[in-house]
Write a protein that holds these residues in place. Structure first.
Motif, PDB file in Angstrom:
ATOM      1  N   ALA A 229       1.646 -14.608 -12.122  1.00  0.00           N
ATOM      2  CA  ALA A 229       0.428 -14.124 -12.779  1.00  0.00           C
ATOM      3  C   ALA A 229      -0.821 -14.706 -12.148  1.00  0.00           C
ATOM      4  O   ALA A 229      -1.938 -14.325 -12.505  1.00  0.00           O
ATOM      5  N   THR A 230      -0.664 -15.629 -11.213  1.00  0.00           N
ATOM      6  CA  THR A 230      -1.816 -16.307 -10.615  1.00  0.00           C
ATOM      7  C   THR A 230      -1.661 -16.357  -9.105  1.00  0.00           C
ATOM      8  O   THR A 230      -0.617 -16.024  -8.551  1.00  0.00           O
ATOM      9  N   GLY A 231      -2.737 -16.793  -8.449  1.00  0.00           N
ATOM     10  CA  GLY A 231      -2.648 -17.042  -7.012  1.00  0.00           C
ATOM     11  C   GLY A 231      -3.623 -16.280  -6.159  1.00  0.00           C
ATOM     12  O   GLY A 231      -3.848 -16.621  -5.016  1.00  0.00           O
ATOM     13  N   ALA A 232      -4.240 -15.233  -6.710  1.00  0.00           N
ATOM     14  CA  ALA A 232      -5.211 -14.465  -5.920  1.00  0.00           C
ATOM     15  C   ALA A 232      -6.418 -14.175  -6.800  1.00  0.00           C
ATOM     16  O   ALA A 232      -6.678 -13.040  -7.175  1.00  0.00           O
ATOM     17  N   GLY A 233      -7.118 -15.248  -7.142  1.00  0.00           N
ATOM     18  CA  GLY A 233      -8.278 -15.088  -8.009  1.00  0.00           C
ATOM     19  C   GLY A 233      -7.902 -14.626  -9.399  1.00  0.00           C
ATOM     20  O   GLY A 233      -8.675 -13.950 -10.071  1.00  0.00           O
ATOM     21  N   GLY A 234      -6.689 -14.996  -9.831  1.00  0.00           N
ATOM     22  CA  GLY A 234      -6.233 -14.606 -11.149  1.00  0.00           C
ATOM     23  C   GLY A 234      -5.461 -13.302 -11.180  1.00  0.00           C
ATOM     24  O   GLY A 234      -4.924 -12.916 -12.211  1.00  0.00           O
ATOM     25  N   ALA A 235      -5.372 -12.603 -10.042  1.00  0.00           N
ATOM     26  CA  ALA A 235      -4.640 -11.339  -9.982  1.00  0.00           C
ATOM     27  C   ALA A 235      -3.144 -11.612  -9.790  1.00  0.00           C
ATOM     28  O   ALA A 235      -2.761 -12.654  -9.263  1.00  0.00           O
ATOM     29  N   PRO A 236      -2.287 -10.679 -10.209  1.00  0.00           N
ATOM     30  CA  PRO A 236      -0.845 -10.844  -9.996  1.00  0.00           C
ATOM     31  C   PRO A 236      -0.520 -10.951  -8.508  1.00  0.00           C
ATOM     32  O   PRO A 236      -1.137 -10.291  -7.675  1.00  0.00           O
ATOM     33  N   THR A 237       0.464 -11.770  -8.190  1.00  0.00           N
ATOM     34  CA  THR A 237       0.811 -12.015  -6.789  1.00  0.00           C
ATOM     35  C   THR A 237       2.321 -12.057  -6.614  1.00  0.00           C
ATOM     36  O   THR A 237       3.085 -12.100  -7.581  1.00  0.00           O
ATOM     37  N   VAL A 238       2.736 -12.086  -5.349  1.00  0.00           N
ATOM     38  CA  VAL A 238       4.135 -12.349  -5.018  1.00  0.00           C
ATOM     39  C   VAL A 238       4.176 -13.581  -4.118  1.00  0.00           C
ATOM     40  O   VAL A 238       3.216 -13.896  -3.417  1.00  0.00           O
ATOM     41  N   ILE A 257      11.104 -11.103  -0.675  1.00  0.00           N
ATOM     42  CA  ILE A 257      10.287  -9.929  -0.363  1.00  0.00           C
ATOM     43  C   ILE A 257       8.940 -10.331   0.235  1.00  0.00           C
ATOM     44  O   ILE A 257       8.454  -9.719   1.196  1.00  0.00           O
ATOM     45  N   GLY A 258       8.310 -11.359  -0.323  1.00  0.00           N
ATOM     46  CA  GLY A 258       7.007 -11.787   0.183  1.00  0.00           C
ATOM     47  C   GLY A 258       7.057 -12.261   1.617  1.00  0.00           C
ATOM     48  O   GLY A 258       6.141 -12.010   2.404  1.00  0.00           O
ATOM     49  N   THR A 259       8.118 -12.955   1.973  1.00  0.00           N
ATOM     50  CA  THR A 259       8.292 -13.407   3.355  1.00  0.00           C
ATOM     51  C   THR A 259       8.420 -12.213   4.286  1.00  0.00           C
ATOM     52  O   THR A 259       7.767 -12.140   5.337  1.00  0.00           O
ATOM     53  N   GLU A 260       9.251 -11.262   3.899  1.00  0.00           N
ATOM     54  CA  GLU A 260       9.474 -10.068   4.716  1.00  0.00           C
ATOM     55  C   GLU A 260       8.198  -9.253   4.873  1.00  0.00           C
ATOM     56  O   GLU A 260       7.941  -8.665   5.926  1.00  0.00           O
ATOM     57  N   ALA A 261       7.360  -9.246   3.822  1.00  0.00           N
ATOM     58  CA  ALA A 261       6.119  -8.462   3.845  1.00  0.00           C
ATOM     59  C   ALA A 261       4.982  -9.186   4.557  1.00  0.00           C
ATOM     60  O   ALA A 261       3.899  -8.624   4.720  1.00  0.00           O
ATOM     61  N   GLY A 262       5.217 -10.419   4.986  1.00  0.00           N
ATOM     62  CA  GLY A 262       4.176 -11.174   5.672  1.00  0.00           C
ATOM     63  C   GLY A 262       3.110 -11.733   4.755  1.00  0.00           C
ATOM     64  O   GLY A 262       1.991 -12.018   5.186  1.00  0.00           O
ATOM     65  N   VAL A 263       3.455 -11.911   3.492  1.00  0.00           N
ATOM     66  CA  VAL A 263       2.512 -12.446   2.516  1.00  0.00           C
ATOM     67  C   VAL A 263       2.404 -13.956   2.698  1.00  0.00           C
ATOM     68  O   VAL A 263       3.405 -14.643   2.910  1.00  0.00           O
ATOM     69  N   ALA A 264       1.190 -14.486   2.606  1.00  0.00           N
ATOM     70  CA  ALA A 264       0.964 -15.923   2.721  1.00  0.00           C
ATOM     71  C   ALA A 264       0.806 -16.534   1.339  1.00  0.00           C
ATOM     72  O   ALA A 264       0.118 -15.976   0.475  1.00  0.00           O
ATOM     73  N   ASN A 265       1.473 -17.682   1.131  1.00  0.00           N
ATOM     74  CA  ASN A 265       1.378 -18.430  -0.121  1.00  0.00           C
ATOM     75  C   ASN A 265       1.655 -17.483  -1.291  1.00  0.00           C
ATOM     76  O   ASN A 265       2.687 -16.857  -1.357  1.00  0.00           O
ATOM     77  N   TYR A 266       0.717 -17.341  -2.234  1.00  0.00           N
ATOM     78  CA  TYR A 266       0.835 -16.336  -3.304  1.00  0.00           C
ATOM     79  C   TYR A 266      -0.288 -15.331  -3.098  1.00  0.00           C
ATOM     80  O   TYR A 266      -1.463 -15.662  -3.218  1.00  0.00           O
ATOM     81  N   SER A 267       0.080 -14.106  -2.771  1.00  0.00           N
ATOM     82  CA  SER A 267      -0.900 -13.068  -2.451  1.00  0.00           C
ATOM     83  C   SER A 267      -0.481 -11.752  -3.101  1.00  0.00           C
ATOM     84  O   SER A 267       0.665 -11.570  -3.509  1.00  0.00           O
ATOM     85  N   ARG A 268      -1.448 -10.855  -3.153  1.00  0.00           N
ATOM     86  CA  ARG A 268      -1.191  -9.553  -3.765  1.00  0.00           C
ATOM     87  C   ARG A 268      -0.332  -8.685  -2.844  1.00  0.00           C
ATOM     88  O   ARG A 268      -0.413  -8.769  -1.619  1.00  0.00           O
ATOM     89  N   LEU A 269       0.462  -7.837  -3.458  1.00  0.00           N
ATOM     90  CA  LEU A 269       1.231  -6.834  -2.737  1.00  0.00           C
ATOM     91  C   LEU A 269       0.972  -5.510  -3.437  1.00  0.00           C
ATOM     92  O   LEU A 269       1.040  -5.426  -4.665  1.00  0.00           O
ATOM     93  N   SER A 270       0.653  -4.485  -2.660  1.00  0.00           N
ATOM     94  CA  SER A 270       0.293  -3.196  -3.249  1.00  0.00           C
ATOM     95  C   SER A 270       1.458  -2.609  -4.041  1.00  0.00           C
ATOM     96  O   SER A 270       2.626  -2.940  -3.814  1.00  0.00           O
ATOM     97  N   ASN A 271       1.119  -1.710  -4.957  1.00  0.00           N
ATOM     98  CA  ASN A 271       2.166  -1.023  -5.709  1.00  0.00           C
ATOM     99  C   ASN A 271       3.113  -0.263  -4.788  1.00  0.00           C
ATOM    100  O   ASN A 271       4.320  -0.216  -5.011  1.00  0.00           O
ATOM    101  N   GLU A 272       2.543   0.330  -3.741  1.00  0.00           N
ATOM    102  CA  GLU A 272       3.372   1.035  -2.772  1.00  0.00           C
ATOM    103  C   GLU A 272       4.294   0.073  -2.035  1.00  0.00           C
ATOM    104  O   GLU A 272       5.457   0.369  -1.744  1.00  0.00           O
ATOM    105  N   GLY A 273       3.733  -1.112  -1.724  1.00  0.00           N
ATOM    106  CA  GLY A 273       4.521  -2.122  -1.036  1.00  0.00           C
ATOM    107  C   GLY A 273       5.681  -2.627  -1.884  1.00  0.00           C
ATOM    108  O   GLY A 273       6.765  -2.913  -1.367  1.00  0.00           O
TER     109      GLY A 273
END
Length: 348
Positions: A229-238, A257-273
């Motif tokens: 629920a946190t990690g990107a300015g209060g927005a949901p993250t992975v 999934i976040g590693t595979e998607a190239g997400v750093a730390n806790y970041s947002r992932l699009s609904n499509e993603g």
């Protein structure tokens, strides 16, 4: 005033660089290691899970209470400084990963100040809670009048620790990105109980090794998404590649999934993603589930999760924060519980 009310009041921005939360009467100090039979504060408030959801938690988090500290101790901070520690009676802790080790050593009553988002018993019972971020200033930390500062991030706390030491205050940084056993050893050494730390670190490593064996034996690597629920300015993250949970998921035999998607730390992932990632398991911590507002809030934050294999199977696993979200004393128990749960999944 109860602890939850005091935390809500103390989360208000009372200062730019530091929010002191000595609100109301002082809460009673923690007696040290939490009773294993007692649920965490987060678990108690979470209540029953929706049908089909599952709690995944190890019940054998190592503890070694009753330690007698040998002080002063001379330790090397992860920012390279040598630090003499003479008094650990009023610890200002930079994160729950630090506090969890202190609790495991039976020294929870020495936690004097904890971040406002703490989920540990010792942190909630500490006399002070404070807003701890990149802008936290040395003056604010000094005003707490603690006896020792233990930060948990080279990125956030190196400069702060340096300034504290320049004015004669002992400050140590134990970086959060290192393996849990190393962190346990270092924190215990700071507290003057190095031998106990070595024992606990060995137990944690043993659990991690056991989880790795199970993970390597899986015939299929399940696709796992850890949502927060946190990690990107209060927005949901992975959780991304450099998160503690990413390492734990991989160790347990899953694909993060976040590693595979190239997400750093806790970041947002699009609904499509999220849909494209096709996770088979959804992970969320007890505290994050509260912040989402329960199951309804989780689905609202990530509506396309329901379109994934995990969502269609209603396969949501809820884990203690201390066993998933940061590397600490509970990492081995969490990894083992997750590996066993992944191994029990229906075969594809």
């Amino acid at each position: 005033m109860n602890i939850a009310s005091r935390l809500r009041l103390c989360a208000l921005p009372l200062a730019v660089s530091l929010v002191l939360a000595a609100c109301g009467d002082k809460a009673p100090p923690s007696s040290g290691t939490p009773d294993k039979a007692a649920p965490t504060a987060a678990a108690a408030e979470a209540g029953a899970l929706p049908a089909g959801w599952q709690r995944v938690a190890g019940d054998d988090v190592p503890t070694l209470p009753g330690q007698q500290a040998v002080l002063p101790s001379k330790v090397q901070s992860d920012d390279g400084a040598d630090v003499d520690v003479a008094d650990t009676s009023r610890i200002i802790a930079g994160g729950d990963d630090i506090i969890a080790v202190i609790e495991a050593l039976g020294l929870g009553q020495q936690v004097f100040a904890a971040p406002t988002n703490t989920t540990t018993q010792a942190g909630l019972a500490a006399p002070h809670q404070f807003l701890f971020n990149r802008t936290t200033g040395v003056e604010g930390v000094l005003s707490l009048q603690g006896s020792l500062f233990i930060g948990n991030s080279l990125r956030r706390h190196t400069e702060l620790a340096k300034k504290l030491r320049e004015v004669g205050e002992p400050a140590v940084v134990i970086d959060d990105l290192q393996p849990a056993p190393d962190k346990v050893r270092k924190i215990a050494a700071v507290l003057g109980v190095a031998d106990a730390g070595q024992t606990l670190a060995t137990l944690v490593q043993r659990q991690l090794d056991e989880a790795a064996v199970i993970g390597k034996g899986l015939g299929h690597a399940p696709r796992v998404i850890h949502v927060s629920a946190t990690g990107a300015g209060g927005a949901p993250t992975v959780a991304g590649a450099d998160s503690a949970s990413a390492k734990l998921i991989a160790l347990a035999g899953g694909i993060n999934i976040g590693t595979e998607a190239g997400v750093a730390n806790y970041s947002r992932l699009s609904n499509e993603g999220v849909v494209a990632a096709a996770p088979e398991v959804i992970l969320v911590t007890e505290h994050d589930l509260q912040l989402f507002g329960g199951a309804e809030g989780l689905w609202k934050a990530y509506p396309t999760l329901k379109q994934t294999p995990a969502g269609q199977a209603n396969r949501v696993w809820v884990m203690p924060d201390a066993q998933l979200k940061y590397a600490s004393i509970g990492s081995g128990a969490g990894a083992l519980a997750l590996a066993q749960a992944l191994a029990a999944l229906p075969k594809a």
